[in-house]
Every structure is written in structure tokens, then in C-alpha cells.
Write an enzyme that holds these catalytic residues in place. Structure first.
Site, PDB file in Angstrom:
ATOM      1  N   ARG A 468     -49.164  47.891 -15.122  1.00 41.63           N
ATOM      2  CA  ARG A 468     -49.557  47.604 -13.745  1.00 41.63           C
ATOM      3  C   ARG A 468     -48.760  48.473 -12.760  1.00 41.63           C
ATOM      4  NH1 ARG A 468     -47.052  41.728 -14.401  1.00 41.63           N
ATOM      5  NH2 ARG A 468     -44.915  42.063 -13.669  1.00 41.63           N
ATOM      6  N   ASP A 469     -48.913  48.185 -11.483  1.00 41.21           N
ATOM      7  CA  ASP A 469     -48.262  48.983 -10.444  1.00 41.21           C
ATOM      8  C   ASP A 469     -46.812  48.527 -10.238  1.00 41.21           C
ATOM      9  OD1 ASP A 469     -48.877  46.511  -9.425  1.00 41.21           O
ATOM     10  OD2 ASP A 469     -49.853  47.256  -7.599  1.00 41.21           O
ATOM     11  N   GLU A 470     -46.015  48.659 -11.298  1.00 40.23           N
ATOM     12  CA  GLU A 470     -44.608  48.252 -11.238  1.00 40.23           C
ATOM     13  C   GLU A 470     -43.788  49.204 -12.094  1.00 40.23           C
ATOM     14  OE1 GLU A 470     -42.219  43.986 -11.255  1.00 40.23           O
ATOM     15  OE2 GLU A 470     -44.386  44.059 -11.456  1.00 40.23           O
ATOM     16  N   ASP A 477     -34.310  41.909 -16.955  1.00 41.14           N
ATOM     17  CA  ASP A 477     -34.989  42.124 -18.224  1.00 41.14           C
ATOM     18  C   ASP A 477     -34.119  42.934 -19.186  1.00 41.14           C
ATOM     19  OD1 ASP A 477     -36.763  41.855 -15.893  1.00 41.14           O
ATOM     20  OD2 ASP A 477     -38.392  41.882 -17.350  1.00 41.14           O
ATOM     21  N   TRP A 530     -29.520  39.150 -12.857  1.00 43.54           N
ATOM     22  CA  TRP A 530     -30.061  40.494 -12.713  1.00 43.54           C
ATOM     23  C   TRP A 530     -28.904  41.465 -12.459  1.00 43.54           C
ATOM     24  CZ3 TRP A 530     -33.172  36.593 -13.101  1.00 43.54           C
ATOM     25  CH2 TRP A 530     -34.508  36.767 -13.429  1.00 43.54           C
ATOM     26  N   GLU A 741     -45.554  38.523 -20.928  1.00 41.38           N
ATOM     27  CA  GLU A 741     -44.719  38.102 -19.795  1.00 41.38           C
ATOM     28  C   GLU A 741     -44.738  36.584 -19.634  1.00 41.38           C
ATOM     29  OE1 GLU A 741     -44.188  39.347 -15.088  1.00 41.38           O
ATOM     30  OE2 GLU A 741     -46.102  39.715 -16.107  1.00 41.38           O
ATOM     31  N   HIS A 762     -44.284  42.950 -22.225  1.00 41.65           N
ATOM     32  CA  HIS A 762     -43.164  42.597 -21.354  1.00 41.65           C
ATOM     33  C   HIS A 762     -42.062  42.049 -22.261  1.00 41.65           C
ATOM     34  CE1 HIS A 762     -42.515  41.843 -16.942  1.00 41.65           C
ATOM     35  NE2 HIS A 762     -41.475  41.182 -17.425  1.00 41.65           N
TER      36      HIS A 762
END
Length: 889
Positions: A468-470, A477, A530, A741, A762
Site C-alpha cells: 500500500r501507500d506506506e 515493527d 516504537w 497485519e 506485515h
């Protein structure tokens, strides 16, 4: 008996690397011997300029060094020179008095060691463009002549954008997406290419194609462009050395020519448009007429930021044939590749000039069996090929990649045949090091899915998803998966590059961006779990590879992160302020929320403690005793405050969630009776949910570890073997070939969880992989003697498995740990320990008096140092070799 041998020499993790700029590279090697209990007692390294100079002209000779070190031995000879090949050989002596012959010769080759050696100019194409729009790629060329006998020729090249290099009509190298994605404002890689064999007497020509890529193309879901700049550029030097010692340098400058070409549009998310009618045949050869080409402009751009390639390059590592041609209910023509993969399609076609063929990519079909692209969001994932009409034509893109299993064809002439299509699997080309297998076929498929999730998402940076657009380097992660990744592949160079970018993009106050390289708004950063990648990732590389140099290099970054947390909020021993993703995608989330129910301040404070504990350990490793004492004290205070804030005196956690209990246990934040109650409560929460998990990104990686480590291995097994939603095996039962995901990316009725955030590739939940390796197969490293110098083998037998086995090609050699249950009630454990290491082996429920090794009493076995009986089994310490233990259960 085979003599002692020195094998698999590496320099900075690589075999015979060309083009490194490490001033003091580290050398490693493996010992091979058929004897048991072989340890290195001494080594000798010799370095020379050529193999025939070892006997009379050495650059470095260590002499006989009394040491068992065979990993990361630092070169300490004369200062290295740029653009020079160094050959080396190694021999060792064992504790038995045996000595090896000299190893086969290996080498490393330096690149340009100082910025001043870059005399080429950055150049851009003098072609009017709209910087806000995707545009045709640039093609650069320069012709030159050679006069004399060439002994060696090497190209050093990079770009602002993505480039592909050619010489005399031949593609140079096989690396893709060069120069790779780094924190371009402060770190830009260049590549080194030996090209002696591609040069010709007389006329020659260089060619470079350059696309937007990560530098100025579309990035992120907010349609950002020009994140690092608005103008593509190239930089190249070709150094030609003649037999007489003279040198000629061909370099980019305003004498180069530029043109557009057949690639009319190229975007990472959206694909490429290729018009074969616009091909300029021979454009990168000597006799091509470039009189119609535009000029080039010299532009200013820093050369101080240039670094030699750090990571392994991206390459095509496998080619897959489609397994089926599908006609969907909607009438679409679709190829099924049989595997959710990352890369692109290679096609063959024969069509008239101007025929347009559209190749669209998707991960899944919808419940009716039609082509589904909803989860791609704005990413088009579409390649367009326009035929030139000259017989059979072949096409594959160059500067884009897709995440897909299904390929929709439009405009393809006639009936497509499967053999006309090939899926090219692209990933950072990392050495495969690990293998896990067991008696349960669904678990084996889960392991397959974990590996393919890693393959698809480790494309130069550890991305969250490849479709996708990421496709960004999300820190959360990466940190939850890094240990699993280090089992499956040698990820040391991969994460070395990435954590250096993390350090480069880290804010002055110590805050850490959510994604690395950072392309998000500057006010979005520093979420717990994160940002903790700043500490966890360097520590895990040290744990897995014994890399103390990287730990030292990243120490200030690690410390800055912990100090950043310490400065937040109104309690310096808790983290109760700021934005946090929480237990992302936890199943106990409120309606219309992505955050699980576990309080953010509990998660943040738990990770604060964890990072502080790892920082304290790092300080001890690096000999920073004052810092170690400071952060050990801080860790103790955080633990105390955590218990005061979140745990009642009787041991009740303030949050009745699986993740809250997992973190308190995993990070050693509770003890005594409190700990016992929290273990019991965690089990109750799982049982109340019919042995299903409710954890998200934060709790899931640790869930089974916590259970197995606290006497609840049977509960961990029930969770892992659960096939109904939500579970690791539910996607497997739905035909998944990569990790999802969402636990219910595809629901049981065939409908989808959501269009907005529903990647089918994912890797985060694939973090269960390290539990399979470490707990089920029992293969781990000692945390005090890292990098598998001292190995921990502790296989856990349990219901649902008849056998399990794992192997790992460590820095010292192959480690194996496997077990099986026989029909006679025996338990057979097979182990291999590489030379120059030792291991502690725990065999559950075994008894010393009946334990056999290779058919003999354990008391007669060679290579075993100690044997100890305990209530739960036998613990043995042993040296290298292959062993087979048999115990009655």
C-alpha cells in the site's frame, strides 16, 4: 581424522567485500574439525597486497596471538589506502595442540576513504520538468576512449534518486534500487563496481538511468513528494589503471549528455509506464549519435555525506512461475502466483505497435473471487507496457516494486500462457542462516509465512508492508521482529545500516521518529515501544552476533533515548505523558480504535524500564561503570514506581488485559507473590477467552515466552496450536502465505477486516518465530557470552509436537538442536555445537542414571564437562561436536 581447518573467512560480515570504507575492518572465521571439544587457543593473521607476497612483503602479521577470539578481530596493521585490495589468510592452534594449515586466501577492497577523493561533479539533466509530478526518468551518457592495456577498472557511483548503471550496452552489477534508502540529508551510500572485463579497446560509453525513488518520489499516505529534494542527480567516477601504472579517471561533469527515454513514469507505489516505441537502442554504446540529446548542469550537493555501501544490496533472489490462470466472476484475467511476494513481473508478449498492456497487482481476491485492490489505498501498483511491434518483446520494470500474489492483465493479446510470465522476487540479499521444522504441518506453514514476510519487507529498510501507500521503516515493527529476523537471516549489516540512520534522524532531545528514515511530520515522534528500537535493536545485534563495536557506536543514541523518557512527564520514574500507539491493533480495543485496552502509561513505563535495563547492561559491556551504576539505580526506581502505580500489594494489575500481564512479567517488573498471582491471572485471562489471545503489536511478541518461562508451557502450546480466530494459525487455515497485519484480515465469511489498514504481508506477528527457535527447538545464546560463543540448548517437549528441530549458521558455525519422541516413550535430542564454542544443555525430565549419549552412558561420553541432576531434569555443559542424547520420559 580430518585435520583442523579454518573456513568461511569474512570481513565486516561479508565474504570478499569490494568497496568498503571501514578504516579498521573486523575479520571473522570458522573452525571445522571432526573432533569433539575443539577450542581455539591461538591464531595468526597475515595481510598482504597479493597472495604471492605473503612470504616476503606483509602489510600486517599478528604473529601467534594466544586468544580464543575468532569473531570480529580488528585489523591493526598499517593505515589502509583507498581503492586497494588486501588479501589475508589465517591459521589457528587448538587447545589439543593441533594446528591448522593456512586458510584459503580471502580479501577485502577499500573504496574512497575520504570525501576529497570525489573529484566528479554532481550533474542534473537540463530538461524542463514539473517537480510536483511524476515524470519520465533521466538517461545520462558519456563516451570516452581507452588507449593502452588496462589492468583494473572500478566505478564508484551514486545518485539523488534511484539509478541503474551500464557500460558498453551491458548492465553493471545486479544490485537493485541503488543507492538504497538512507537518511539522505546526512548519509548517502555509493556503490563500487569492478568493470575491467566490460571495457573495450578504443571507444567506450557509460550510461545511467535515474528515477525519483525514495529521494523525490511519492512517500507515505499523505501524497508527500520531494521529501529530500526536488531534482534528481548523479555522481560517478570510473578509475582506469593501466599496466604501466598510469591512471585515467572518467567522471560526471557538464560534458555528459541527457535525455528522456521509454520509461515515462516510475513511482515506488504506483508502478512504471514503459513505451517501447521510445527505446533508444545503443544509447549506452560508443557509436550512438547523441547529437539530439540535451546537456547537463553541474549542481552543488554535499560529498561529505557519502558512505560506501553498508547493507547487502537488493537483488532478484528467486523466480516464481504462476500456478493458475483465473477468469474471475467479473470477467477479469488474473494470474495466481501461488505465493504473496514482493518484486515485479517479467512478461513476454507479441503485439502490434502501440498496444497497451496493463499489469496490476493485488494480494488477495475478494469473497466472490474478483481482483481486490481496496487495501492498497492510493497505491496503484500498476505497470503499463506499450508494445513497439517487433516480434516477441520482453519487459520488466526497474525502479518500482509491488507486493502481490495476484496479477490482473488487461490488453494482453490472445490467450495468455503461464510460461510467458515470471514473478521476480526481490529483497535485500541476506544470507539464510536459520531453519525451523516440526511435526505440525500448519506450524511449518506459519514458519514459511514468517520467512516470506521477512523477505518481502526487508527491502533495504525494514518496512511495515510492501503493497500500500506506506512501506516505511516503522520502528515498532522492527524492534519486535528483529530477534526472529536474526534467526532466519544474517541481518547484521542490514540493521547496522538502519540503526545508523535512526541515530542520524534522532532529535536533539533524544526523541526518536516513528519511521526510519524519517519522512513524517516533525511533531509526530517518540512513542513507547516504537522509539525503544533505539536501544533494543543495537542490543539484539550484539546478542545475536557479538557486535560490540555497533553497541559502542550506538551508545550515545541509546542513552539519549532513555534520558529523553526520563525528562518526560511529572514523574521521572514513570512515563505518563505524550502520544503512544499503545498495544496497536490489540483485540481488546474499544470500538473504532486501533489501540488495545492496556493503558498507554503502563506500556510506556514498562518499556521505559526495559530500555533502561538494556542500557545499563550495555554500559557494563562497554566498561562504562559509572553509567552502568546510574542506570541500574534508575531501573530499580522505575520498577518500584511501576509496582506502586500499576500493581496492588496483593498482586492485582490495574489493567485486566493479557498485554499488561505479559509486559509486567517479560520485563521482570514484579517478583515474589505478586509475580505468582500475575502469572495465574494471565492464564485465567487466556482460559476465559477459550485459549485465544487478545494481544496486539506490543503484547504478542512476548506472550508465549512469558508463559513458557513461568511454568505454563502447555498454555503457550495451546495458544500457538489454536486454529480458530484469533490465533497465529487462523490465517494459515485461510490460505495465507505471509503474515497478516490483522488477525482477521480475511474473516471466516470471506469479507475483509477493513480497506484502510489491512496488509496481508506485515511481519510483526511473525515475532512468534523466535519462540519457535528458542523454546520449542531450544536454541539460544547465553546473554553473558553473546553471539553464540556460549550456547544455551533447552528444548521443550509438549503436546501437539512429535518432533521439532532448528539450525542456525552462527558466526562460529552451524548449531543444531532437535528432538523427537519415539513410539517406545523415549526422548531423543540431537545437538551440534560448532568448534570454538561451548554449550549448556538442559534435558527436561531426564535422569542421569539412565541418560545415554550416542548409545553410551552419559558418564562415558566424550566432550562433556559437567553433569548435574535437578528436580526438572539434567543440565550438561559440553564442548563442540555432534551429540545424540536418549532419555526415558
Amino acid at each position: 581424522m580430518q585435520p583442523l581447518q579454518v573456513m568461511q573467512l569474512t570481513c565486516e560480515y561479508r565474504s570478499n567485500p569490494v568497496g568498503i570504507d571501514v578504516i579498521q575492518p573486523r575479520l571473522s572465521w570458522k573452525l571445522v574439525s571432526e573432533r569433539r571439544n575443539v577450542k581455539q587457543n591461538a591464531y595468526q593473521i597475515q595481510v598482504a597486497a597479493a597472495p604471492d607476497l605473503f612470504d616476503n612483503q606483509l602489510i600486517w602479521d599478528t604473529g601467534k596471538v594466544i586468544s580464543d577470539q575468532s569473531v570480529h578481530v580488528v585489523y591493526e596493521g598499517a593505515a589502509l589506502e583507498s581503492r586497494t585490495r588486501y588479501v589475508y589468510r589465517i591459521r589457528v592452534w587448538s587447545e589439543h595442540g593441533q594446528h591448522s594449515d593456512w586458510s584459503e586466501t580471502a580479501y577485502w577492497e577499500t573504496s574512497l576513504l575520504t570525501p576529497s577523493e570525489w573529484t566528479a561533479d554532481w550533474i542534473t539533466a537540463n530538461i524542463p520538468r514539473d517537480p510536483e509530478q511524476a515524470e519520465p526518468i533521466d538517461m545520462f551518457r558519456a563516451a570516452f576512449q581507452i588507449d593502452g592495456q588496462v589492468s583494473r577498472a572500478v566505478i564508484y557511483a551514486t545518485s539523488l534518486g534511484l539509478y541503474e548503471l551500464s557500460l558498453n550496452g551491458n548492465r553493471v552489477g545486479d544490485a537493485l534500487f541503488t543507492p538504497g534508502w538512507t537518511s539522505y540529508t546526512s548519509r548517502l551510500q555509493y556503490q563500487t563496481y569492478p568493470v575491467t572485463e566490460l571495457l573495450k579497446d578504443g571507444g567506450n560509453a557509460l550510461g545511467m538511468m535515474v528515477a525519483d525513488g525514495w529521494y523525490k518520489g511519492n512517500l507515505g499516505w499523505q501524497k508527500q513528494r520531494n521529501c529530500y529534494g526536488s531534482e534528481r542527480a548523479v555522481l560517478l567516477q570510473l578509475h582506469i589503471t593501466y599496466e604501466d601504472g598510469s591512471e585515467q579517471i572518467i567522471k560526471t561533469g557538464d560534458n555528459w549528455k541527457a535525455s528522456e527515454g521509454p520509461i515515462r513514469m516510475s513511482e515506488l507505489y504506483h508502478g512504471e509506464t514503459y513505451d517501447a516505441r521510445l527505446e533508444q537502442n545503443g544509447w549506452d554504446t560508443w557509436d550512438y549519435d547523441d547529437s539530439g540529446w540535451s546537456g547537463t548542469n553541474v549542481r552543488e550537493h554535499s560529498k561529505e555525506i557519502l558512505i560506501a555501501q553498508e547493507n547487502n544490496p537488493a537483488r532478484i533472489v528467486e523466480r516464481l512461475q504462476p500456478i493458475e490462470l483465473i477468469r474471475t466472476p467479473a470477467g477479469e484475467t488474473v494470474l495466481d502466483m501461488g505465493q504473496n511476494m514482493v518484486g515485479w513481473m517479467h512478461i513476454s508478449v507479441e503485439g502490434e505497435a502501440g498496444r497497451t498492456i496493463t499489469i496490476q497487482h493485488a494480494e488477495v481476491l475478494d469473497k466472490e473471487g474478483n481482483f481486490y485492490t481496496g487495501n492498497l489505498r492510493s497505491a496503484k501498483q500498476t505497470n503499463v507496457y506499450i508494445c513497439k511491434g517487433e516480434g516477441v518483446e520482453t519487459y520488466e520494470p526497474r525502479f518500482t516494486f509491488q507486493g502481490f500474489r495476484y496479477v490482473k492483465l488487461e490488453g494482453y493479446p490472445g490467450e495468455p500462457k503461464l510460461e510467458q510470465f515470471t514473478g521476480c522476487v526481490i529483497t535485500t540479499d541476506l544470507e539464510t542462516t536459520g531453519h525451523f521444522e516440526c511435526s505440525h504441518p500448519l506450524i511449518n506453514q506459519l514458519q514459511h509465512n514468517i520467512e516470506w514476510g521477512q523477505i518481502g519487507n526487508f527491502l533495504d529498510v525494514p518496512t511495515d508492508c510492501p503493497q500500500r501507500d506506506e512501506r516505511l521503516g516503522w520502528t515498532g515493527d522492527a524492534q519486535v521482529f528483529i530477534r526472529t529476523a536474526a534467526f532466519n537471516r544474517n541481518v547484521a549489516p542490514f540493521f547496522t545500516k538502519w540503526v545508523r540512520d535512526l541515530k542520524a534522524d534522532q532529535f536533539r532531545d533524544g526523541g526518536v521518529p516513528h519511521v526510519i528514515p524519517d519522512v513524517l511530520p516533525q511533531d509526530t515522534h517518540s512513542s513507547s515501544a516504537w522509539g525503544d528500537a533505539a536501544v533494543i535493536c543495537p542490543w539484539t545485534v550484539y546478542l545475536s552476533y557479538g557486535d560490540k563495536r555497533l553497541l559502542a557506536e550506538q551508545y550515545d543514541s541509546m542513552k539519549s533515548w532513555v534520558d529523553y523518557i526520563h525528562s518526560q512527564g511529572d514523574n521521572t520514574y514513570l512515563w505518563n505523558s505524550g502520544f503512544h500507539f499503545g498495544d496497536w491493533l490489540g483485540l481488546d480495543a474499544k470500538e473504532n480504535s486501533y489501540k488495545g485496552a492496556t493503558p498507554s502509561d503502563l506500556i510506556a513505563s514498562a518499556f521505559y524500564a526495559y530500555s533502561t535495563s538494556l542500557l545499563a547492561q550495555t554500559a557494563r559491556v562497554l566498561g562504562k561503570s559509572s553509567d552502568a551504576a546510574t542506570y541500574e539505580s534508575l531501573y530499580s526506581k522505575i520498577k518500584e514506581q511501576f509496582r506502586n502505580e500499576f500493581v496492588s500489594p496483593a498482586g492485582r494489575l490495574c489493567a485486566a488485559t493479557q498485554t499488561a500481564h505479559v509486559l509486567a512479567l517479560m520485563f521482570d517488573l514484579v517478583e515474589g507473590e505478586q509475580k505468582k498471582r500475575i502469572v495465574r491471572t494471565l492464564v485465567e485471562l487466556i482460559e476465559e477467552n477459550s485459549f485465544h489471545l487478545t494481544t496486539g503489536f506490543v503484547g504478542t511478541p512476548y506472550l508465549c515466552h512469558v508463559l513458557s518461562d513461568n511454568g505454563q508451557h502447555d498454555i503457550a502450546l495451546k495458544l500457538v496450536l489454536q486454529e480458530s480466530y484469533p490465533s497465529w494459525l487462523y490465517p494459515v487455515t485461510q490460505g495465507a502465505t505471509t503474515m497478516w497485519e490483522h488477525w482477521d484480515g480475511v474473516k471466516a465469511d470471506g469479507s475483509f477486516w477493513s480497506d484502510n489498514m489491512n496488509s496481508f504481508n506485515h511481519y510483526a506477528y511473525g515475532a512468534i518465530g523466535d519462540w519457535l527457535y528458542q523454546v520449542v527447538a531450544g536454541l539460544d545464546t547465553d546473554h553473558q557470552s553473546t553471539g553464540y560463543k556460549h550456547i544455551k540448548i533447552r528444548p521443550r517437549v509438549g503436546q501437539g509436537f512429535e518432533y521439532a528441530k532448528a539450525s542456525l549458521e552462527s558466526m562460529y558455525g552451524m548449531i543444531r538442536s532437535g528432538w523427537e519422541r519415539t513410539e517406545h516413550g523415549e526422548w531423543i535430542v540431537s545437538i551440534t555445537i560448532p568448534a570454538n564454542t561451548t554449550a549448556e544443555v538442559h534435558l527436561q525430565d531426564a535422569r542421569l542414571e539412565t541418560l545415554l549419549e550416542s548409545g553410551r552412558s552419559i558418564f562415558e561420553a566424550e566432550g562433556i564437562y559437567t553433569r548435574q541432576q535437578s528436580a526438572d531434569g539434567v543440565t550438561i555443559t559440553l564442548g563442540s561436536g555432534s551429540y545424540q542424547f536418549t532419555a526415558n520420559q
